[in-house]
Motif scaffolding. Sequence first.
Motif, mmCIF file in Angstrom:
data_model
loop_
_atom_site.group_PDB
_atom_site.id
_atom_site.type_symbol
_atom_site.label_atom_id
_atom_site.label_comp_id
_atom_site.label_asym_id
_atom_site.label_seq_id
_atom_site.Cartn_x
_atom_site.Cartn_y
_atom_site.Cartn_z
ATOM 1 N N LEU A 28 0.850 -1.129 0.061
ATOM 2 C CA LEU A 28 0.004 -0.109 0.153
ATOM 3 C C LEU A 28 0.845 1.306 0.014
ATOM 4 O O LEU A 28 1.903 1.272 0.796
ATOM 5 N N HIS A 29 0.461 2.141 -0.788
ATOM 6 C CA HIS A 29 1.234 3.565 -1.037
ATOM 7 C C HIS A 29 0.269 4.711 -0.935
ATOM 8 O O HIS A 29 -1.039 4.490 -1.397
ATOM 9 N N LYS A 30 0.737 5.723 -0.438
ATOM 10 C CA LYS A 30 -0.262 6.962 -0.436
ATOM 11 C C LYS A 30 0.533 8.134 -0.585
ATOM 12 O O LYS A 30 1.625 8.292 0.383
ATOM 13 N N HIS A 31 0.648 9.007 -1.640
ATOM 14 C CA HIS A 31 1.459 10.055 -1.853
ATOM 15 C C HIS A 31 0.362 11.408 -1.695
ATOM 16 O O HIS A 31 -1.037 11.439 -2.040
ATOM 17 N N TYR A 32 0.732 12.387 -1.088
ATOM 18 C CA TYR A 32 0.069 13.777 -1.149
ATOM 19 C C TYR A 32 1.186 14.637 -1.993
ATOM 20 O O TYR A 32 2.201 15.211 -1.487
ATOM 21 N N ARG A 39 4.531 3.920 2.526
ATOM 22 C CA ARG A 39 5.599 3.487 1.458
ATOM 23 C C ARG A 39 5.503 2.048 1.334
ATOM 24 O O ARG A 39 6.566 1.311 1.643
ATOM 25 N N GLY A 40 4.429 1.282 0.901
ATOM 26 C CA GLY A 40 4.759 -0.090 0.349
ATOM 27 C C GLY A 40 4.464 -0.911 1.869
ATOM 28 O O GLY A 40 5.365 -1.760 2.000
ATOM 29 N N ILE A 41 3.283 -0.641 2.382
ATOM 30 C CA ILE A 41 3.309 -1.483 3.734
ATOM 31 C C ILE A 41 2.679 -2.739 3.327
ATOM 32 O O ILE A 41 1.712 -2.811 2.565
ATOM 33 N N THR A 75 -2.718 5.408 -3.538
ATOM 34 C CA THR A 75 -1.985 5.853 -4.792
ATOM 35 C C THR A 75 -1.499 4.660 -5.340
ATOM 36 O O THR A 75 -1.903 4.425 -6.745
ATOM 37 N N ALA A 76 -1.216 3.514 -4.677
ATOM 38 C CA ALA A 76 -0.996 2.376 -5.422
ATOM 39 C C ALA A 76 -1.159 1.167 -4.112
ATOM 40 O O ALA A 76 -1.252 1.290 -3.032
ATOM 41 N N GLY A 77 -1.252 -0.141 -4.619
ATOM 42 C CA GLY A 77 -1.379 -1.257 -3.728
ATOM 43 C C GLY A 77 -2.899 -1.480 -3.441
ATOM 44 O O GLY A 77 -3.826 -0.954 -4.181
#
Length: 660
Positions: A28-32, A39-41, A75-77
Amino acid sequence: MSSQVVISTDNSPPNPASATEAISVRDLHKHYGSLAAVRGINFTVKKGEMFGLIGPDGAGKTSTFHILAGVMQATAGEARIFNQPSRDARLITGYLTQQFSLYLDLSIDENIRYASGLRQVPDDLLRERRNKYLKLMSLEKFGERLAGQLSGGMKQKLALCCALVSQPQVLLLDEPTTGVDPVSRREFWDVLAELSASGMTILVATPYLDEAERCHRVGLMYEGQIHEIGTPGELRDNLGLHRLEVRSQNLETVEQLLLQNPQTDIADVQTFGDRLDVLVKNIAIGETQVRTLIKQNQLPSPKIESAEPTLENVFVTRLRQQGSAPEFFPFPRSRVRSREWGVGSGVLGTWDGELAIHARNLSRVFGKFQAVKSVNVEVRYGEIFGLLGANGAGKTTTIKMLCGLLEKSDGEITLGGETGNLRSANLRKRIGYMSQKFTLYDDLTILENLEFYCGVYNVPRKLRKEKINWVIATCGLEGRSDMLTKQLPGGWKQRVAFGASVMHEPDILFLDEPTSGVDPLARRQFWKLINDFARNGTAILVTTHYLEEAEQCNRMSFMVAGETVAEGSPSEIKTKQPGQLIELVVSKNQAASDVLKKHLEPWRVSIFANSLHVVLDNPNEEIQQVKKLLQSANITICSLRSVPLSLEDAFISIVQRAQK
């Protein structure tokens, strides 16, 4: 990718019959913008498991909760709940956010009815669940009371009722007990244990690591990654360190000796009021080195006891190993206080032992309600005094009277040698005050707030830049001083508020719940600063709901219903408590708790992850009774041992006995 270390992947919750994955998070990724918050958990939570997510402010925990609750896109994942995308699972997910999610001008019943309407709960089920959960939270008698009139603990219990009314299969709790008193926190976690035992899956974030000890498994998250997962016991064992409690008449000197000898077996040293906590790699070698250093410097022989490392020891050590611990910046003092410093500008004798705050038979009445009843308080220069109590005990009212913000109804107050006008301009300059509620202005920048308080406290203009720079550096906000204060997370706001309250170098400092919602690393930095001010002669009166940090006070008093019911050092208060704390590991945790609570006062029994804590006044007789009760309920006792009372155990015991 995350450098995650998984210690245990098969720690079954109390109901291991189902191994269904309730929560699954993959890469899992989340960007603001350019900021990577997550960052990729990767982690999974089983059905019926209580999983704790712990980490410092800004670790990415709340972003993870938002994604799992379906209110934010990743954002991803992927984040899945019972094999559905989290956004599609919102009807089976309950979410309690960091901020109060209640309508304060609605009653308890109206808040529950509104929450059930959003989740389309039929009226017959609403009535059934309303009665069930309000009874579980001990709120069934207060249905018509406005939410705005509830204490912090009652508000959080009501918010949990609102999250539960739709009977969710997964419950997400983001720091649910911030600002809640120890008694309510214990009750809150007992409710969570019961929900978990019934099969509900719970993911909880908390800054209080004694709470995380109650989870079946814990994930340590920082800088957007999960670095370690395991049971609390496994995380402690994997630390590879042991804890020594060192008591000496010369704590400050001993602490400096231990910190200044890097060649020793000592990994960490922290002051806790009347003791030092020393982490060592080997108990025997570490204790020998401590005793040798003290003896070489011709100091009195200390009392040393070994103890199990805490989860907070794990948290702090791991983050230090990653270089994430905040740097300590010494306060830029414009005057150096010696032991000959006294009141005013001249040398009037020693401040060591001189009274800074003195109250005798202090009382306050609001209409027909007596909030404070004949309270006595004495705080000396150079001392940290803790004023502790449940919500509504009268602590904040007492502080406001002591510092002249509220008129007393009766009694005597001496503050900094002044007995008359406690609001005089000269006395104001010598007092620092950080209130329970955030005291800075949300619509001003951090820099503007600090400049404003420099003016309020008459900090000399030539010193203002240095003092402001110290606050910004201590808070880790270099380059961000132009941010609006409202954009800061709660923990960072507390740090800035503390800095604003001490820039003028007060002789007397009042701190009303200064670390509420602050993560363990920042909390440790807070207390290093508080101890530094005390050692330089400042008299400090502090309130806190977090009893583990209250161990840092030199002395303390407990208030119940406006009265003082106990006073002394942390060790004295714990030693004076009757009975023993017994730890039980049993085959059916929740069932054992239910059985024992029918025969013992409920406060005496509490669930801690896979064990029970039971307070017995006459253990030699009552242990046999406990064994028979559990045996008759077909519950097997796997282990039974006596463990030391924590300050929280002592607090709850004192409060409950006083109320009885």
